[in-house]
Write a protein that holds these residues in place. Structure first.
Motif, mmCIF file in Angstrom:
data_model
loop_
_atom_site.group_PDB
_atom_site.id
_atom_site.type_symbol
_atom_site.label_atom_id
_atom_site.label_comp_id
_atom_site.label_asym_id
_atom_site.label_seq_id
_atom_site.Cartn_x
_atom_site.Cartn_y
_atom_site.Cartn_z
ATOM 1 N N LEU A 166 -4.345 7.638 -2.020
ATOM 2 C CA LEU A 166 -5.235 6.669 -1.369
ATOM 3 C C LEU A 166 -5.669 5.595 -2.354
ATOM 4 C CD1 LEU A 166 -7.463 9.131 0.719
ATOM 5 C CD2 LEU A 166 -5.454 7.826 1.467
ATOM 6 N N ALA A 167 -5.981 6.032 -3.591
ATOM 7 C CA ALA A 167 -6.373 5.054 -4.605
ATOM 8 C C ALA A 167 -5.204 4.137 -4.953
ATOM 9 C CB ALA A 167 -6.872 5.783 -5.856
ATOM 10 N N LEU A 168 -3.997 4.701 -5.030
ATOM 11 C CA LEU A 168 -2.825 3.875 -5.322
ATOM 12 C C LEU A 168 -2.532 2.897 -4.195
ATOM 13 C CD1 LEU A 168 -0.501 6.613 -6.842
ATOM 14 C CD2 LEU A 168 -1.497 4.679 -8.071
ATOM 15 N N ALA A 169 -2.703 3.364 -2.948
ATOM 16 C CA ALA A 169 -2.496 2.474 -1.804
ATOM 17 C C ALA A 169 -3.493 1.323 -1.835
ATOM 18 C CB ALA A 169 -2.618 3.264 -0.508
ATOM 19 N N ALA A 170 -4.743 1.658 -2.135
ATOM 20 C CA ALA A 170 -5.771 0.612 -2.216
ATOM 21 C C ALA A 170 -5.449 -0.378 -3.330
ATOM 22 C CB ALA A 170 -7.138 1.246 -2.441
ATOM 23 N N LEU A 171 -4.962 0.143 -4.467
ATOM 24 C CA LEU A 171 -4.608 -0.738 -5.585
ATOM 25 C C LEU A 171 -3.453 -1.657 -5.201
ATOM 26 C CD1 LEU A 171 -4.822 -1.619 -8.525
ATOM 27 C CD2 LEU A 171 -3.321 0.312 -9.128
ATOM 28 N N ALA A 230 0.824 -1.207 0.000
ATOM 29 C CA ALA A 230 0.000 0.000 0.000
ATOM 30 C C ALA A 230 0.860 1.261 0.000
ATOM 31 C CB ALA A 230 -0.931 -0.004 1.207
ATOM 32 N N LEU A 231 2.038 1.185 0.639
ATOM 33 C CA LEU A 231 2.926 2.341 0.680
ATOM 34 C C LEU A 231 3.815 2.435 -0.553
ATOM 35 C CD1 LEU A 231 4.096 2.132 4.413
ATOM 36 C CD2 LEU A 231 2.423 3.710 3.437
ATOM 37 N N ALA A 232 4.186 1.276 -1.113
ATOM 38 C CA ALA A 232 5.191 1.261 -2.182
ATOM 39 C C ALA A 232 4.688 1.922 -3.454
ATOM 40 C CB ALA A 232 5.607 -0.176 -2.476
ATOM 41 N N LEU A 233 3.460 1.675 -3.852
ATOM 42 C CA LEU A 233 2.974 2.209 -5.116
ATOM 43 C C LEU A 233 2.872 3.737 -5.090
ATOM 44 C CD1 LEU A 233 2.242 1.215 -7.883
ATOM 45 C CD2 LEU A 233 -0.140 0.974 -7.154
ATOM 46 N N PRO A 234 2.263 4.353 -4.063
ATOM 47 C CA PRO A 234 2.269 5.822 -4.015
ATOM 48 C C PRO A 234 3.683 6.400 -3.948
ATOM 49 C CG PRO A 234 0.646 4.949 -2.488
ATOM 50 C CD PRO A 234 1.449 3.785 -2.968
ATOM 51 N N ALA A 235 4.569 5.727 -3.179
ATOM 52 C CA ALA A 235 5.937 6.233 -3.063
ATOM 53 C C ALA A 235 6.663 6.161 -4.400
ATOM 54 C CB ALA A 235 6.699 5.445 -2.007
ATOM 55 N N ALA A 236 6.486 5.046 -5.113
ATOM 56 C CA ALA A 236 7.181 4.865 -6.383
ATOM 57 C C ALA A 236 6.725 5.881 -7.426
ATOM 58 C CB ALA A 236 6.963 3.451 -6.906
ATOM 59 N N LEU A 237 5.446 6.205 -7.431
ATOM 60 C CA LEU A 237 4.927 7.148 -8.420
ATOM 61 C C LEU A 237 5.056 8.594 -7.967
ATOM 62 C CD1 LEU A 237 1.747 5.231 -9.626
ATOM 63 C CD2 LEU A 237 3.952 5.419 -10.744
#
Length: 436
Positions: free
Chosen positions: A410-415, A16-23
């Motif tokens: 939030l949407a990226l974390a959920a994804l 959940a943290l990695a995707l928002p952080a990466a983008l």
């Protein structure tokens, strides 16, 4: 079994943290890099040689080899020039276009050597703005020159984190000083020999005056005028620029700023403002220096918009500074902003350019109101806090918060969490099939 569940929970949280952080990380890096990005060409512009009146004291604003904060540079310059009591110049180690915040390229009036040849010694006042490379070896030409001017008896005025430039040169050791509230903790650790003061707009320590963040530099500059020219001259200069917060004789009261929950707005704008506005800023001859600073620093410090200078040739500001645009009028941008009240020719293909300074008041007022209207009120309030500009008198109208930028992580974390949970589900099904 419990250990397996804990590992699964950790895997979901990390996903959940990695995707928002990466983008979000590349967007953060890009936003900060754009603030003081140098121009991509090597254009050469030589302004007219400045005049010198030996009957007047000389004040200079120094610009680093990698630029400086635009308001720290231009606000003191205009105040000192407005008084008519000083020879006022911008100086640097080289005479080439140098980037101020937001991509406004200034060609300094003089090099250090040319200044010495012109006036035959140290200037009376040296203004030191914040520089993007403070504390790095690239500032050595500036810090070496500053040490020489200090030894020659110049009055030093640091603006915002320009205090760290002085501290890195050893010129604040054993002294009281202040700087921008966001970085005071850092400076306390980096320069422990300085007695850092909080909650004040400036510290007058004799031959060194240091100011707090950005527009607190106006108060510090007015203090210089007050000391060298007189109280009436300082009051006149404050009125001339529309600064209603002048406090003769001492710093104006200021509540010590701290990070608050509402300040998270800048994190959302910086990391997830993928549709950040691209604002073209038309440069015109005769524009006020503070009018220019208000546009580039307000949009720039918000980190919710990017600015690019538009024009076909170098321009001269109200008090004679030379600025070089980066692109011509045919470049693509979302909106056009025209600083100043100077009339200009219509810009082909652009409808209703924004004129933030056609209404009376301090130049930053109209730009902050436009920022609130085109982004949101929370972003405008954060920007005013960074600028250290009181805005209780302003009517800020617009969306309350950058909801799109907030929902994106939030949407990226959920994804990310959903993908990991889906992976666990597929593993369970595979195990079940093998058992059956």
């Amino acid at each position: 079994m419990i250990a397996v569940r804990i590992l699964k929970i950790l895997a979901v949280v990390l996903a959940a943290l990695a995707l928002p952080a990466a983008l979000g990380a590349p967007t953060v890096a890009s936003a900060f890099a754009a603030l003081n990005a140098p121009r991509s060409d090597d254009i050469s512009v030589t302004p007219a040689s400045p005049t010198f009146d030996p009957a007047k004291p000389t004040a200079v604003v120094v610009v680093g080899d990698r630029g400086a904060v635009v308001s720290d540079t231009l606000a003191p310059y205009e105040i000192l020039a407005t008084t008519g009591a000083f020879n006022v110049y911008t100086v640097a180690s080289e005479r080439r276009p140098l980037p101020l915040t937001g991509g406004l390229d200034l060609v300094p009036d003089l090099t250090f050597d040319a200044l010495d040849a012109l006036i035959g010694g140290p200037p009376d006042v040296v203004v030191v703005p914040a520089m993007p490379d403070v504390g790095r070896p690239s500032t050595k030409p500036v810090t070496d020159w500053l040490a020489t001017q200090a030894n020659g008896g110049a009055l030093l005025l640091s603006v915002c984190n320009g205090a760290a430039v002085l501290a890195s040169a050893g010129l604040l050791d054993g002294r009281e000083a202040t700087a921008h509230w966001l970085r005071l903790d850092e400076w306390e650790g980096t320069y422990p020999a300085v007695e850092w003061i909080r909650g004040t707009r400036y510290v007058d320590d004799g031959d060194v005056i240091s100011t707090a963040g950005i527009l607190s530099g106006i108060d510090g500059t007015l203090r210089v005028v007050e000391r060298m020219v007189g109280t009436d001259a300082a009051a006149d200069a404050a009125r001339a620029i529309g600064w209603t917060h002048h406090h003769p004789g001492s710093p104006a009261p200021m509540r010590e700023a701290r990070l608050e929950a509402s300040d998270t707005v800048v994190a959302f704008n910086t990391a997830f403002g993928w549709d950040r506005q691209r604002i073209g800023v038309l440069l015109t001859d005769g524009v006020g220096e503070i009018e220019l600073a208000s546009v580039f620093d307000t949009y720039g410090q918000s980190l919710a918009a990017g600015t690019i200078t538009i024009g076909e040739a170098p321009v001269r500001s109200r008090h004679g500074l030379t600025f070089v645009p980066r692109v011509d009028r045919g470049a693509g941008f979302d909106r056009l902003v025209v600083p100043g009240t100077v009339e200009h020719d219509p810009v082909a293909g652009m409808d209703a350019p924004v004129h933030p300074h056609h209404s009376p008041g301090f130049p930053y007022d109209g730009v902050l109101q436009d920022l609130a209207r085109t982004t949101d009120v929370a972003t405008a309030r954060w920007t005013a806090k960074v600028l250290e500009y009181p805005i209780d008198h302003l009517d800020l109208a617009g969306a309350s918060w950058p909801w799109a930028e907030t929902f994106r992580p939030l949407a990226l974390a959920a994804l990310g969490a959903t993908l990991v949970l889906a992976g666990f589900a597929l593993l369970r099904r595979g195990r079940a099939r093998r058992r059956s």
